[in-house]
Design an enzyme around this catalytic site. Structure first.
Site: not given
Ligand code: DON
Length: 313
Positions: A63, A66, A190, A241, A259
Site C-alpha cells: 500500500s 498508493k 492495482y 488506516y 502489508v
Molecule cells: O490490496 C491489498 O490488499 C494489498 N495489495 C495492499 C494492502 C495494504 O498494503 C494495506 N496495508 N496495510
C-alpha cells in the site's frame, strides 16, 4: 548521538524484539517472508543516507505504492480527482466495504484499498494497463534515481489469485459509475502497483520529493508545493488506516504503511525515512516498523509539531 548511532541502536533493539507481529498471509507469497527481518534507511535533506539492518533487502511495498499512484493521478486529473475520492480518515480496515454503500461508491480517501482502486482508474485513462503500470514504475525509478526498481511478478500473480475482496470493492464502485474502466483492468494494474519491490534505501530515496516540498532531489519540480503538502496531510490522517490517530499520537510524522511490513515516513524539510519489518499488528501495520519510528522521533526530536527543536539539531 549521531543519526547513524541512533539507527544502529534501533536496529539492535528491533532485532532482539520478542513480539514481532504476524506476517500477512492473505497474499500467499507474502507469507513466505522471514519475520526476523528488520531494516531502516533515512535520507536527510543534505543528501546523506544513513541506514542499518536489512536496509538492502527488497520487500513488497504494497500500500505504500498508493502514495506514488496518488502523485501520478494528481498530475493527470488535478483537483478533479477529489470529485471521485474523499480525504477523510475512514476509521475502518484498509479493505473495508461498509462505507461505500452509504457514500454512493465514493471511497473515503485515496489510501484505503477502494480509494487506491479509483486512483488507479484515473491513471489508466488513455492507456492499456501495461503502459499505466509502466508509467508508475518509471515515476518511482525517477524519484529514487534507481533504474533497478521493478515489480515482483510472483507477488502480483499471488494477489491476483486471491484478490476477491478487492474485486468486490471494484465491482461495487463500478455499479455506482465511480470506476470508468472494466474492474479487471483496474485491478490488474492495482495489483501490479502493490507488487513493486524496493529496499529501505530505495524507498527512502523515492520519498525525498515529499521531504523537499515537491522538488526532485536532482533539481526541478515533481509536484507543486501545495500537492506535496496535501499528500503529506493525507499520510498523517489516513496513512495507517484505523490506526492513523495512534501513529500521529505516538510518532507525529506523516507516514504510509503497507502489508509487506514497510512504512515510508516524511519529516518535511528534514528527512525521508523507510522502515521494514514484515510482522504486522492487528491493524495491518508493521509492528516493529511503527515502534522504530516512535524511537526515531523520540531520539531525534523530529516531528511535525516541534520545529523549534528540529532547528537546534
Ligand atoms: O490490496 C491489498 O490488499 C494489498 N495489495 C495492499 C494492502 C495494504 O498494503 C494495506 N496495508 N496495510
Amino acid at each position: 548521538m549521531t543519526l547513524q548511532g541512533i539507527i544502529q541502536d534501533i536496529v539492535d533493539e528491533m532485532r532482539a524484539a520478542p513480539d514481532r507481529g504476524k506476517v500477512a498471509t492473505y497474499i500467499p507469497s507474502l507469507a513466505k517472508v522471514d519475520p526476523a527481518r528488520f531494516g531502516m534507511a533515512v535520507y536527510t535533506v543534505d543528501g546523506e543516507c544513513h541506514a542499518g539492518g536489512d536496509d538492502e533487502v527488497g520487500f513488497s511495498i504494497q500500500s505504500i505504492s498508493k502514495v506514488f499512484s496518488l502523485t501520478l493521478a494528481l498530475g493527470k486529473a488535478g483537483d478533479q480527482l477529489w470529485e471521485r475520492v474523499g480525504r477523510e480518515p475512514s476509521g475502518t480496515a484498509f479493505n473495508s466495504i461498509v462505507q461505500l454503500e452509504a457514500e454512493r461508491g465514493i471511497p473515503r480517501n485515496p489510501f484505503i484499498n477502494a480509494g487506491a482502486i479509483v486512483v488507479t482508474d484515473v491513471n489508466l485513462a488513455g492507456h492499456p494497463p501495461r503502459e499505466a503500470i509502466g508509467e508508475l514504475v518509471q515515476l518511482v525509478r525517477y524519484l529514487a534515481e534507481d533504474e533497478s526498481i521493478a515489480i515482483n511478478e510472483e507477488v502480483a500473480r499471488s494477489e491476483e489469485r486471491t484478490g476477491e475482496r478487492n474485486r468486490a470493492l471494484a465491482h461495487f464502485m463500478k455499479s455506482y459509475g465511480v470506476l470508468r474502466h472494466a474492474p479487471d483492468l483496474v485491478l490488474g494494474t492495482y495489483f501490479h502497483a502493490c507488487a513493486i519491490e524496493m529496499t529501505c534505501r530505495q524507498l527512502a530515496a523515492a520519498g525525498r520529493y515529499l521531504m523537499l516540498d515537491g522538488r526532485h532531489p536532482g533539481g526541478g519540480r515533481t509536484i507543486s508545493s501545495i500537492r506535496a503538502r496535501r499528500i503529506l496531510s493525507l499520510m498523517l490522517t489516513c496513512g495507517h488506516y484505523d490506526a492513523s490517530g495512534d501513529i500521529a499520537f505516538r510518532v507525529g510524522i506523516p507516514a504510509k504503511s503497507g502489508v509487506g511490513g514497510g512504512i515510508l515516513a516524511i519529516v518535511p524539510g528534514r528527512a525521508s525515512i523507510a522502515v521494514w519489518s514484515p510482522g504486522l499488528n492487528a491493524n495491518g501495520n508493521s509492528q516493529l516498523g511503527s515502534l522504530a519510528l516512535e524511537r526515531l522521533a523520540e531520539a531525534t526530536g523530529w516531528s511535525l509539531f516541534n520545529p523549534g527543536r528540529l532547528s537546534d539539531r
